[in-house]
Write a protein that holds these residues in place. Structure first.
Motif, PDB file in Angstrom:
ATOM      1  N   ASN A 147       0.838  -1.208   0.000  1.00 10.93           N
ATOM      2  CA  ASN A 147       0.000   0.000   0.000  1.00 10.93           C
ATOM      3  C   ASN A 147       0.867   1.250   0.000  1.00 10.93           C
ATOM      4  O   ASN A 147       0.500   2.257  -0.604  1.00 10.93           O
ATOM      5  N   SER A 148       2.001   1.209   0.661  1.00 11.19           N
ATOM      6  CA  SER A 148       2.921   2.343   0.660  1.00 11.19           C
ATOM      7  C   SER A 148       3.464   2.595  -0.749  1.00 11.19           C
ATOM      8  O   SER A 148       3.614   3.741  -1.159  1.00 11.19           O
ATOM      9  N   CYS A 149       3.731   1.519  -1.475  1.00 10.49           N
ATOM     10  CA  CYS A 149       4.191   1.669  -2.865  1.00 10.49           C
ATOM     11  C   CYS A 149       3.108   2.315  -3.720  1.00 10.49           C
ATOM     12  O   CYS A 149       3.385   3.177  -4.560  1.00 10.49           O
ATOM     13  N   ALA A 150       1.858   1.901  -3.514  1.00  6.76           N
ATOM     14  CA  ALA A 150       0.756   2.494  -4.271  1.00  6.76           C
ATOM     15  C   ALA A 150       0.592   3.966  -3.905  1.00  6.76           C
ATOM     16  O   ALA A 150       0.320   4.815  -4.768  1.00  6.76           O
ATOM     17  N   TYR A 151       0.764   4.291  -2.617  1.00  8.40           N
ATOM     18  CA  TYR A 151       0.665   5.679  -2.186  1.00  8.40           C
ATOM     19  C   TYR A 151       1.792   6.520  -2.808  1.00  8.40           C
ATOM     20  O   TYR A 151       1.591   7.666  -3.170  1.00  8.40           O
ATOM     21  N   THR A 152       2.971   5.926  -2.943  1.00  6.03           N
ATOM     22  CA  THR A 152       4.091   6.623  -3.581  1.00  6.03           C
ATOM     23  C   THR A 152       3.728   6.991  -5.011  1.00  6.03           C
ATOM     24  O   THR A 152       3.965   8.109  -5.451  1.00  6.03           O
ATOM     25  N   THR A 174       0.738   7.371  -6.276  1.00  4.05           N
ATOM     26  CA  THR A 174      -0.309   8.394  -6.272  1.00  4.05           C
ATOM     27  C   THR A 174       0.230   9.758  -5.902  1.00  4.05           C
ATOM     28  O   THR A 174      -0.144  10.764  -6.497  1.00  4.05           O
ATOM     29  N   SER A 175       1.151   9.805  -4.938  1.00  3.42           N
ATOM     30  CA  SER A 175       1.702  11.094  -4.544  1.00  3.42           C
ATOM     31  C   SER A 175       2.589  11.683  -5.635  1.00  3.42           C
ATOM     32  O   SER A 175       2.682  12.899  -5.780  1.00  3.42           O
TER      33      SER A 175
END
Length: 162
Positions: free
Chosen positions: A151-156, A158-159
Protein backbone atom coordinates in the motif's frame (compact mmCIF):
# COMPACT_ATOMS: atom_id res chain seq x y z
CA UNK A 1 13.24 34.60 -2.62
CA UNK A 2 16.70 33.06 -2.29
CA UNK A 3 15.48 30.68 0.45
CA UNK A 4 12.62 29.42 -1.72
CA UNK A 5 14.87 28.79 -4.70
CA UNK A 6 17.27 26.89 -2.48
CA UNK A 7 14.44 24.80 -1.09
CA UNK A 8 13.18 24.03 -4.61
CA UNK A 9 16.65 22.92 -5.66
CA UNK A 10 16.95 20.89 -2.47
CA UNK A 11 13.57 19.27 -3.10
CA UNK A 12 14.53 18.42 -6.68
CA UNK A 13 17.79 16.87 -5.50
CA UNK A 14 15.91 14.81 -2.93
CA UNK A 15 13.42 13.58 -5.51
CA UNK A 16 16.18 12.70 -7.99
CA UNK A 17 18.04 10.78 -5.29
CA UNK A 18 14.91 8.70 -4.60
CA UNK A 19 14.14 8.01 -8.25
CA UNK A 20 15.70 4.80 -9.58
CA UNK A 21 18.52 5.07 -12.11
CA UNK A 22 16.43 4.14 -15.14
CA UNK A 23 13.78 6.70 -14.28
CA UNK A 24 16.11 9.70 -13.74
CA UNK A 25 16.22 10.53 -17.44
CA UNK A 26 12.43 10.38 -17.62
CA UNK A 27 12.19 12.68 -14.58
CA UNK A 28 14.43 15.24 -16.29
CA UNK A 29 12.31 14.91 -19.45
CA UNK A 30 9.17 15.61 -17.41
CA UNK A 31 10.87 18.64 -15.88
CA UNK A 32 11.65 20.00 -19.35
CA UNK A 33 8.03 19.41 -20.41
CA UNK A 34 6.88 21.37 -17.34
CA UNK A 35 9.18 24.24 -18.30
CA UNK A 36 7.83 24.20 -21.86
CA UNK A 37 4.30 24.28 -20.52
CA UNK A 38 5.14 27.27 -18.35
CA UNK A 39 6.72 28.99 -21.35
CA UNK A 40 3.55 28.44 -23.37
CA UNK A 41 1.51 29.95 -20.52
CA UNK A 42 3.71 33.05 -20.66
CA UNK A 43 3.31 33.16 -24.43
CA UNK A 44 -0.48 33.03 -24.07
CA UNK A 45 -0.42 35.89 -21.58
CA UNK A 46 1.77 37.96 -23.91
CA UNK A 47 -0.53 37.29 -26.87
CA UNK A 48 -3.60 38.26 -24.82
CA UNK A 49 -1.85 41.48 -23.84
CA UNK A 50 -1.07 42.10 -27.52
CA UNK A 51 -4.72 41.50 -28.38
CA UNK A 52 -5.78 44.02 -25.73
CA UNK A 53 -3.30 46.51 -27.19
CA UNK A 54 -4.71 45.97 -30.67
CA UNK A 55 -8.22 46.70 -29.41
CA UNK A 56 -7.12 49.68 -27.29
CA UNK A 57 -4.84 51.49 -29.74
CA UNK A 58 -4.75 50.03 -33.21
CA UNK A 59 -2.49 52.68 -34.72
CA UNK A 60 -0.07 52.46 -31.84
CA UNK A 61 0.26 48.73 -32.37
CA UNK A 62 0.61 49.07 -36.15
CA UNK A 63 3.53 51.49 -35.62
CA UNK A 64 5.19 49.28 -33.00
CA UNK A 65 8.88 48.75 -33.94
CA UNK A 66 8.71 45.02 -33.18
CA UNK A 67 5.68 44.54 -35.39
CA UNK A 68 7.28 46.65 -38.12
CA UNK A 69 10.41 44.48 -37.90
CA UNK A 70 8.27 41.31 -38.02
CA UNK A 71 6.37 42.58 -41.09
CA UNK A 72 9.60 43.55 -42.85
CA UNK A 73 11.42 40.29 -42.07
CA UNK A 74 8.52 37.96 -42.93
CA UNK A 75 6.79 39.97 -45.64
CA UNK A 76 3.34 39.72 -44.09
CA UNK A 77 1.71 42.81 -45.58
CA UNK A 78 -1.75 41.84 -44.30
CA UNK A 79 -0.68 42.98 -40.84
CA UNK A 80 -1.31 46.57 -41.95
CA UNK A 81 -5.06 46.00 -41.65
CA UNK A 82 -6.19 46.16 -37.98
CA UNK A 83 -8.92 43.57 -38.50
CA UNK A 84 -6.52 41.09 -40.06
CA UNK A 85 -3.97 41.81 -37.32
CA UNK A 86 -6.67 41.04 -34.72
CA UNK A 87 -7.55 37.83 -36.53
CA UNK A 88 -3.87 36.88 -36.74
CA UNK A 89 -3.31 37.47 -33.02
CA UNK A 90 -6.53 35.65 -32.12
CA UNK A 91 -5.57 32.64 -34.25
CA UNK A 92 -2.11 32.67 -32.63
CA UNK A 93 -3.75 32.65 -29.18
CA UNK A 94 -6.00 29.73 -30.12
CA UNK A 95 -3.09 27.83 -31.66
CA UNK A 96 -0.87 28.26 -28.60
CA UNK A 97 -3.73 27.25 -26.29
CA UNK A 98 -4.33 24.09 -28.33
CA UNK A 99 -0.60 23.34 -28.30
CA UNK A 100 -0.41 23.88 -24.54
CA UNK A 101 -3.39 21.60 -23.94
CA UNK A 102 -1.92 18.87 -26.15
CA UNK A 103 1.36 19.21 -24.26
CA UNK A 104 -0.59 18.99 -20.99
CA UNK A 105 -2.26 15.75 -22.09
CA UNK A 106 1.11 14.32 -23.08
CA UNK A 107 2.60 15.51 -19.80
CA UNK A 108 -0.12 13.85 -17.71
CA UNK A 109 0.31 10.60 -19.63
CA UNK A 110 4.08 10.67 -19.07
CA UNK A 111 3.67 11.52 -15.39
CA UNK A 112 1.32 8.56 -14.94
CA UNK A 113 3.81 6.26 -16.68
CA UNK A 114 6.67 7.66 -14.59
CA UNK A 115 4.91 7.31 -11.25
CA UNK A 116 3.77 3.78 -12.03
CA UNK A 117 7.32 2.91 -13.06
CA UNK A 118 8.68 4.17 -9.75
CA UNK A 119 5.99 2.29 -7.83
CA UNK A 120 6.67 -0.90 -9.80
CA UNK A 121 10.37 -0.57 -9.09
CA UNK A 122 9.73 -0.17 -5.36
CA UNK A 123 7.34 -3.15 -5.38
CA UNK A 124 9.94 -5.29 -7.13
CA UNK A 125 12.55 -4.22 -4.58
CA UNK A 126 10.15 -5.10 -1.77
CA UNK A 127 9.37 -8.51 -3.23
CA UNK A 128 13.07 -9.26 -3.65
CA UNK A 129 13.56 -8.37 0.01
CA UNK A 130 10.77 -10.70 1.11
CA UNK A 131 12.05 -13.52 -1.11
CA UNK A 132 15.51 -13.26 0.46
CA UNK A 133 14.27 -12.83 4.02
CA UNK A 134 14.58 -15.74 6.45
CA UNK A 135 11.43 -17.82 6.71
CA UNK A 136 11.23 -17.47 10.50
CA UNK A 137 11.32 -13.68 10.21
CA UNK A 138 8.42 -13.79 7.75
CA UNK A 139 6.47 -16.06 10.12
CA UNK A 140 7.06 -13.62 12.99
CA UNK A 141 6.19 -10.45 11.09
CA UNK A 142 3.28 -11.89 9.13
CA UNK A 143 1.82 -10.76 5.88
CA UNK A 144 0.39 -7.54 7.26
CA UNK A 145 3.77 -5.83 6.90
CA UNK A 146 3.94 -6.95 3.30
CA UNK A 147 0.44 -5.62 2.61
CA UNK A 148 1.25 -2.35 4.37
CA UNK A 149 4.42 -2.00 2.30
CA UNK A 150 2.53 -2.70 -0.92
CA UNK A 151 0.00 0.00 0.00
CA UNK A 152 2.92 2.34 0.66
CA UNK A 153 4.19 1.67 -2.87
CA UNK A 154 0.76 2.49 -4.27
CA UNK A 155 0.66 5.68 -2.19
CA UNK A 156 4.09 6.62 -3.58
CA UNK A 157 2.74 6.32 -7.12
CA UNK A 158 -0.31 8.39 -6.27
CA UNK A 159 1.70 11.09 -4.54
CA UNK A 160 4.04 11.35 -7.53
CA UNK A 161 1.01 11.98 -9.74
CA UNK A 162 0.15 15.02 -7.67
Amino acid sequence: MQEKSLSIVKTLRTIISIVPGKQKRKFCFLFVIALLSAGLEICIAALVALMASVFASTQGVLNNPYLLWFKKSTGYAFLDDPRLLSLFVLSAIVSVIILKNLLGIFQQWQIARFSEGVAMNSRQHLFRFYLRAPFLWILNTGTTDLLFSMNSCAYTATSLLN
